[in-house]
Write a protein that holds these residues in place. Structure first.
Motif, PDB file in Angstrom:
ATOM      1  N   PRO A 151       4.692  12.286  -0.980  1.00 28.69           N
ATOM      2  CA  PRO A 151       5.107  13.224   0.067  1.00 28.69           C
ATOM      3  C   PRO A 151       4.105  14.363   0.246  1.00 28.69           C
ATOM      4  O   PRO A 151       3.600  14.917  -0.728  1.00 28.69           O
ATOM      5  N   ASN A 152       3.820  14.645   1.501  1.00 27.51           N
ATOM      6  CA  ASN A 152       2.941  15.750   1.905  1.00 27.51           C
ATOM      7  C   ASN A 152       1.475  15.565   1.502  1.00 27.51           C
ATOM      8  O   ASN A 152       0.699  16.526   1.537  1.00 27.51           O
ATOM      9  N   ALA A 174       0.808  -1.222   0.000  1.00 26.69           N
ATOM     10  CA  ALA A 174       0.000   0.000   0.000  1.00 26.69           C
ATOM     11  C   ALA A 174       0.837   1.266   0.000  1.00 26.69           C
ATOM     12  O   ALA A 174       0.347   2.344  -0.355  1.00 26.69           O
ATOM     13  N   LEU A 175       2.107   1.157   0.382  1.00 32.24           N
ATOM     14  CA  LEU A 175       2.971   2.344   0.459  1.00 32.24           C
ATOM     15  C   LEU A 175       3.135   3.024  -0.890  1.00 32.24           C
ATOM     16  O   LEU A 175       3.404   4.227  -0.957  1.00 32.24           O
ATOM     17  N   THR A 176       2.962   2.267  -1.968  1.00 36.69           N
ATOM     18  CA  THR A 176       3.154   2.847  -3.312  1.00 36.69           C
ATOM     19  C   THR A 176       2.095   3.888  -3.648  1.00 36.69           C
ATOM     20  O   THR A 176       2.264   4.657  -4.603  1.00 36.69           O
ATOM     21  N   PHE A 177       1.015   3.938  -2.871  1.00 41.63           N
ATOM     22  CA  PHE A 177      -0.048   4.899  -3.141  1.00 41.63           C
ATOM     23  C   PHE A 177       0.143   6.209  -2.373  1.00 41.63           C
ATOM     24  O   PHE A 177      -0.690   7.108  -2.475  1.00 41.63           O
ATOM     25  N   ILE A 192       3.971  12.988   5.524  1.00 38.92           N
ATOM     26  CA  ILE A 192       2.587  13.026   5.057  1.00 38.92           C
ATOM     27  C   ILE A 192       1.703  13.599   6.154  1.00 38.92           C
ATOM     28  O   ILE A 192       2.117  13.713   7.311  1.00 38.92           O
ATOM     29  N   HIS A 193       0.482  13.942   5.783  1.00 42.54           N
ATOM     30  CA  HIS A 193      -0.526  14.352   6.754  1.00 42.54           C
ATOM     31  C   HIS A 193      -1.376  13.132   7.079  1.00 42.54           C
ATOM     32  O   HIS A 193      -2.026  12.572   6.191  1.00 42.54           O
ATOM     33  N   VAL A 194      -1.356  12.713   8.321  1.00 41.45           N
ATOM     34  CA  VAL A 194      -2.100  11.546   8.782  1.00 41.45           C
ATOM     35  C   VAL A 194      -3.375  11.999   9.479  1.00 41.45           C
ATOM     36  O   VAL A 194      -3.328  12.783  10.421  1.00 41.45           O
ATOM     37  N   LYS A 213       6.889   9.087  13.639  1.00 43.52           N
ATOM     38  CA  LYS A 213       7.451   9.245  12.301  1.00 43.52           C
ATOM     39  C   LYS A 213       7.929  10.681  12.078  1.00 43.52           C
ATOM     40  O   LYS A 213       7.164  11.628  12.269  1.00 43.52           O
ATOM     41  N   GLU A 214       9.167  10.810  11.653  1.00 46.89           N
ATOM     42  CA  GLU A 214       9.715  12.139  11.394  1.00 46.89           C
ATOM     43  C   GLU A 214       9.004  12.777  10.210  1.00 46.89           C
ATOM     44  O   GLU A 214       8.850  12.172   9.151  1.00 46.89           O
ATOM     45  N   GLY A 215       8.529  13.986  10.383  1.00 48.80           N
ATOM     46  CA  GLY A 215       7.881  14.713   9.302  1.00 48.80           C
ATOM     47  C   GLY A 215       6.395  14.457   9.168  1.00 48.80           C
ATOM     48  O   GLY A 215       5.733  15.073   8.332  1.00 48.80           O
ATOM     49  N   ALA A 216       5.840  13.552   9.972  1.00 45.29           N
ATOM     50  CA  ALA A 216       4.407  13.267   9.880  1.00 45.29           C
ATOM     51  C   ALA A 216       3.617  14.314  10.668  1.00 45.29           C
ATOM     52  O   ALA A 216       3.941  14.619  11.808  1.00 45.29           O
ATOM     53  N   ALA A 217       2.578  14.861  10.044  1.00 47.34           N
ATOM     54  CA  ALA A 217       1.645  15.753  10.732  1.00 47.34           C
ATOM     55  C   ALA A 217       0.419  14.926  11.083  1.00 47.34           C
ATOM     56  O   ALA A 217      -0.287  14.433  10.203  1.00 47.34           O
ATOM     57  N   VAL A 218       0.164  14.744  12.367  1.00 46.79           N
ATOM     58  CA  VAL A 218      -0.866  13.816  12.824  1.00 46.79           C
ATOM     59  C   VAL A 218      -2.110  14.576  13.278  1.00 46.79           C
ATOM     60  O   VAL A 218      -2.031  15.452  14.143  1.00 46.79           O
ATOM     61  N   HIS A 219      -3.246  14.212  12.708  1.00 49.58           N
ATOM     62  CA  HIS A 219      -4.533  14.819  13.049  1.00 49.58           C
ATOM     63  C   HIS A 219      -5.454  13.710  13.552  1.00 49.58           C
ATOM     64  O   HIS A 219      -5.733  12.754  12.823  1.00 49.58           O
TER      65      HIS A 219
END
Length: 257
Positions: free
Chosen positions: A95-96, A89-92, A118-120, A134-140
């Motif tokens: 970035p961001n 699923a990571l292929t989908f 990515i924005h989670v 995760k570095e760089g992940a924005a978690v909502h």
């Protein structure tokens, strides 16, 4: 005396199971002040007598046998398969991008392997916790009352928030999958998935082969709402033909037996 003591303890364990529905080895050790070896022997005795069933790390009542395993038990079961499904699923991801992840052990296996910013967006306690590392992940996180068994939040307010966002893609696990669609054990979980299906550019369903043999109560949506199904074993010819007719792209991992 030891036999009498064990019989009394086994009776007490069954009484506790009537209330708690399941007990871990650690629970038995704590409740009855016994060693882990003794607790395991008690579990073996009860299961041999047909009074209860074994679970990962403990014991449960017989009527739980056909129900979905508790979240942390499911996380241990078929973890290698779920990690491979998650990796596909990571292929989908890009970035961001803005992505929704639901409360599912397979989805958690996917999140563990994400390595880009990515924005989670999630209602899952476990996905939020994993994403926060995760570095760089924005978690909502969509909040509300916590469903203790399946570890997700739900509220009417959070549903409104979901309806106000359009996601690049949604990644959903399921309690059961059938010819006519995707099902969940909790009505709230099905409702969330239905809302998300109406507000995502792409719907990616991740599930292992066991879910094709499960039955669950609440239907979220039919396959016309899905774009991709990632699983570990080939489907029946009829099911695959039905998916293709509805435009669902099937992806199999290397587990094809």
């Amino acid at each position: 005396m030891s036999i009498i003591y064990q019989e009394e303890r086994l009776s007490a364990i069954l009484d506790n199971l009537q209330e708690a529905r399941s007990l871990s080895v650690a629970d038995i050790c704590r409740l009855y002040n016994v060693s882990r070896d003794t607790a395991r022997r008690d579990i073996v005795k009860l299961t041999e007598q047909g009074a209860a069933i074994r679970t990962h790390g403990g014991i449960a009542l017989q009527d739980f046998q056909n129900k979905i395993l508790a979240y942390r038990d499911r996380l241990q079961a078929y973890s290698d398969i779920k990690m491979r499904i998650g990796k596909k699923a990571l292929t989908f991801l890009k970035p961001n991008g803005y992505y929704f992840f639901n409360a599912s052990t397979t989805i958690s296996c996917m999140v563990r392997q994400i390595d880009m910013p990515i924005h989670v967006f999630t209602q899952s306690l476990d996905v939020a916790e994993l994403s926060s590392q995760k570095e760089g992940a924005a978690v909502h996180v969509f909040g509300g009352k916590l469903n203790l068994e399946n570890r997700f939040f739900f509220s009417a307010e959070s549903m409104k928030q979901m309806e106000s966002i359009h996601f690049d893609a949604a990644f959903l696990g399921a309690a059961a999958v059938a010819d006519d669609g995707v099902y969940y054990e909790d009505e709230e979980d099905a409702w969330i998935s239905r809302i998300i299906s109406e507000h995502s550019n792409q719907m990616v369903i991740l599930t292992d082969h066991k879910k094709f043999n499960q039955k669950s109560r609440f239907k979220a949506f039919d396959w016309s709402h899905a774009d991709v199904l990632i699983t570990d074993r080939a489907l029946t010819e009829r099911f695959q033909t039905s998916l293709e007719a509805q435009g669902v792209h099937l992806i199999l991992t290397d587990e094809t037996k």
